[in-house]
Design a protein around this motif. Structure first.
Motif: not given
Length: 242
Positions: A145-149, A201-204, A219-224, A226-233
């Motif tokens: 799932s690409s969902t974020a909290v 996972t804590i994402a930044y 899954a979250y990064n695959a749904a983005q 714009d590469p600027d919106y990619l996150v890292s753990p």
């Protein structure tokens, strides 16, 4: 002569008494003698401990809960330090890249066992409102799932509780954290609306200096788009310095 005979008799009686005293109960029964009562040199099942036995095995004094105070250090997936949590006037989020006076200080108490979920409270909040830190939305985190909290300041909620509605837009969880007293790492354990604990996972996101939680960072990064919106753990550690 009488004295001699009397002395011999007493010696014989003492000798027989001493011999009888060393007999086991089985030997006494074989000779038609009554058995001796048991000697409680140690606590047996069904018997209370004697003062002597209890005193020879003192119990360990209980260890009281321990309270920690410090800043939360944000580290990248490879262990490099970004900085400390930023004490925003609008709430808690992001890494402080400015003065250390803008670092957020927190406090929490760990149980005697060192296990279990804990609340973390901000003790120098620059913001108004609740002072605990946790999740502020009620998405469902899951593998694939690409969902974020969202992450921010929250009300205090019960341990293992799913998100608690707060106002019109928020749903808070505070007791989501565990603390490792050896490494000082703080881990998040979000509870989904169905009451099941999610892998968290804590994402930044460096693009806008934001921190939030995901269940599947791939899954979250695959749904983005714009590469600027990619996150890292990232990982959180308690920093007792400063």
């Amino acid at each position: 002569m009488r004295v001699f005979v009397l002395s011999c008799a007493i010696a014989l009686i003492l000798s027989v008494s001493s011999a009888l005293a060393t007999l086991t109960n089985a030997q006494r029964l074989a000779r038609g003698l009554p058995v001796l009562p048991p000697k409680f040199g140690r606590a047996l099942p069904g018997y209370a401990r004697t003062p002597t036995a209890a005193g020879s095995n003192p119990s360990t004094s209980p260890v009281p809960p321990k309270t920690y105070t410090g800043r939360i250090l944000v580290k990248s997936y490879d262990g490099g330090a970004y900085g400390h949590l930023y004490n925003w006037a609008s709430g808690i989020n992001g890494v402080n890249f400015g003065s250390s006076s803008e670092d957020l200080y927190v406090s929490f108490t760990v149980s005697r066992s060192g296990k279990g979920l804990i609340d973390i409270q901000a003790i120098n909040p620059a913001f108004t409102g609740p002072s605990y830190i946790g999740t502020t939305s009620n998405g469902t985190l899951a593998k694939g799932s690409s969902t974020a909290v969202s992450f921010g300041n929250v009300i205090r909620t019960p341990v293992h509780s799913p998100p608690v509605p707060v106002g019109q837009y928020n749903a808070d969880e505070s007791a989501i954290w565990t603390f490792d007293p050896t490494t000082y790492e703080l881990k998040a354990h979000y509870v989904n609306l169905n009451g099941h604990k999610a892998k968290t996972t804590i994402a930044y996101k460096i693009y806008d200096n934001s921190i939030f939680f995901v269940g599947d960072i791939g899954a979250y990064n695959a749904a983005q788009d714009d590469p600027d919106y990619l996150v890292s753990p990232i990982t959180f550690y308690l920093d007792l310095t400063g």
